[in-house]
Design a protein around this motif. Structure first.
Motif, short mmCIF file in Angstrom:
data_model
loop_
_atom_site.label_atom_id
_atom_site.label_comp_id
_atom_site.label_asym_id
_atom_site.label_seq_id
_atom_site.Cartn_x
_atom_site.Cartn_y
_atom_site.Cartn_z
N ASP A 90 0.86 -1.18 0.00
CA ASP A 90 0.00 0.00 0.00
C ASP A 90 0.90 1.24 0.00
O ASP A 90 1.19 1.83 1.04
CB ASP A 90 -0.91 -0.03 1.24
CG ASP A 90 -1.86 1.15 1.30
OD1 ASP A 90 -1.82 2.02 0.40
OD2 ASP A 90 -2.65 1.22 2.27
N GLY A 93 -0.61 4.36 1.48
CA GLY A 93 -0.66 4.32 2.93
C GLY A 93 0.72 4.54 3.55
O GLY A 93 0.85 5.24 4.56
N GLU A 97 1.17 7.69 5.94
CA GLU A 97 1.32 7.44 7.38
C GLU A 97 2.77 7.47 7.86
O GLU A 97 3.00 7.54 9.07
CB GLU A 97 0.70 6.07 7.72
CG GLU A 97 -0.77 5.95 7.39
CD GLU A 97 -1.66 6.86 8.24
OE1 GLU A 97 -1.17 7.46 9.21
OE2 GLU A 97 -2.86 6.97 7.91
N LEU A 114 0.53 -0.52 9.61
CA LEU A 114 -0.80 -0.11 9.16
C LEU A 114 -1.74 -1.29 8.97
O LEU A 114 -2.93 -1.18 9.25
CB LEU A 114 -0.67 0.65 7.83
CG LEU A 114 -1.96 1.28 7.27
CD1 LEU A 114 -2.49 2.34 8.22
CD2 LEU A 114 -1.70 1.87 5.90
N TRP A 115 -1.19 -2.43 8.53
CA TRP A 115 -2.05 -3.56 8.18
C TRP A 115 -1.47 -4.86 8.74
O TRP A 115 -0.28 -5.13 8.61
CB TRP A 115 -2.18 -3.68 6.66
CG TRP A 115 -3.29 -4.59 6.23
CD1 TRP A 115 -3.19 -5.85 5.74
CD2 TRP A 115 -4.70 -4.29 6.27
NE1 TRP A 115 -4.44 -6.37 5.48
CE2 TRP A 115 -5.38 -5.43 5.78
CE3 TRP A 115 -5.44 -3.18 6.65
CZ2 TRP A 115 -6.77 -5.48 5.67
CZ3 TRP A 115 -6.82 -3.22 6.55
CH2 TRP A 115 -7.47 -4.37 6.06
N ARG A 121 -6.57 -7.32 8.58
CA ARG A 121 -7.31 -6.18 9.12
C ARG A 121 -6.32 -5.10 9.54
O ARG A 121 -5.10 -5.34 9.61
CB ARG A 121 -8.15 -6.60 10.33
CG ARG A 121 -7.36 -7.15 11.50
CD ARG A 121 -8.26 -7.38 12.70
NE ARG A 121 -7.56 -8.00 13.82
CZ ARG A 121 -6.79 -7.34 14.69
NH1 ARG A 121 -6.60 -6.04 14.54
NH2 ARG A 121 -6.20 -7.97 15.68
N ALA A 122 -6.85 -3.93 9.82
CA ALA A 122 -6.00 -2.83 10.25
C ALA A 122 -5.25 -3.21 11.52
O ALA A 122 -5.81 -3.87 12.41
CB ALA A 122 -6.83 -1.58 10.48
N ARG A 124 -4.13 -1.21 13.84
CA ARG A 124 -4.55 -0.35 14.96
C ARG A 124 -3.39 0.03 15.87
O ARG A 124 -3.51 0.07 17.08
CB ARG A 124 -5.67 -1.02 15.77
CG ARG A 124 -6.94 -1.30 14.96
CD ARG A 124 -8.07 -1.81 15.86
NE ARG A 124 -9.28 -2.04 15.09
CZ ARG A 124 -9.59 -3.19 14.49
NH1 ARG A 124 -8.76 -4.22 14.59
NH2 ARG A 124 -10.71 -3.32 13.83
#
Length: 210
Positions: A90, A93, A97, A114-115, A121-122, A124
């Motif tokens: 990404d 991203g 970021e 990020l992933w 999933r993200a 977090r």
């Protein structure tokens, strides 16, 4: 092409010296680019402590933590070299970021993951605030030539034969992507630092590329 053989320890120390002395009052964005066979994350991670000893806070970010969702990167199959070449990371991203906030005028707040590719999933992860003179080292394959804003690039190079020899059976499907990368991007021609790693026990710094 002239090369200078070095030990892994000397390679790390010389790279740390160069990075520590580059734009010492500003943040620095560094790429350590290379195929999985040369483990670019190992070199990137090994630079963190030597940089800190030299007074430069450092953060290692792996491109493997900035993959696109499986529904996008695996749209054409799990072993599609064209998708791997142009559609796995990404890049937007990573830029949004990490690279842009760490660059000139950025606020210095980055996300190091990020992933979560395993969970798809993200991740977090909380934001990290960089020091004004921090060095952000991004490691992974196929990082150069796509316009990502790095201030210095290190390319870990293998001959096609060495890459094929050192790539495991489960990853041999990626070899056409690296062949395309060499032909279309040719990172060894323009990276700031090129290290030959045909023999992992004997790294060699490329001194000139004629």
């Amino acid at each position: 092409m002239r090369v200078r053989p070095v030990s892994t320890e000397v390679l790390i120390e010389e790279l740390a010296d160069r990075l520590a002395g580059l734009r010492p009052a500003e943040r620095l964005r560094v790429a350590v680019d290379g195929p999985p066979a040369v483990r670019p994350g190992d070199l990137a991670g090994a630079l963190v402590d030597p940089l800190r000893v030299r007074g430069r806070p450092a953060v290692h970010v792996s491109a493997a933590d900035f993959l696109r969702p499986a529904s996008l990167r695996l749209e054409f199959g799990r072993t599609n070299p064209d998708s791997f070449y142009a559609g796995w990371v990404d890049e937007a991203g990573l830029r949004r970021e990490v690279l842009d906030p760490a660059g000139p005028g950025g606020n210095g707040r980055i996300v190091t993951r990020l992933w979560d590719a395993a969970a798809d999933r993200a991740a977090r992860e909380p934001y990290v605030t960089l020091a004004p003179d921090a060095v952000v080292i991004v490691s992974g394959p196929l990082l150069l030539g796509a316009g990502l804003p790095f201030d210095l690039s290190v390319h870990l190079a293998l001959s096609p034969a060495a890459l094929a020899r050192r790539t495991g059976p489960e990853e041999r499907w990626t070899l056409p992507a690296f062949a395309r990368y060499g032909a279309e991007v040719d990172p060894a021609a323009f990276a700031d630092v090129v290290v030959r790693l045909d023999d992992p026990r004997r790294p060699a710094m490329v001194l000139d590329r004629e």
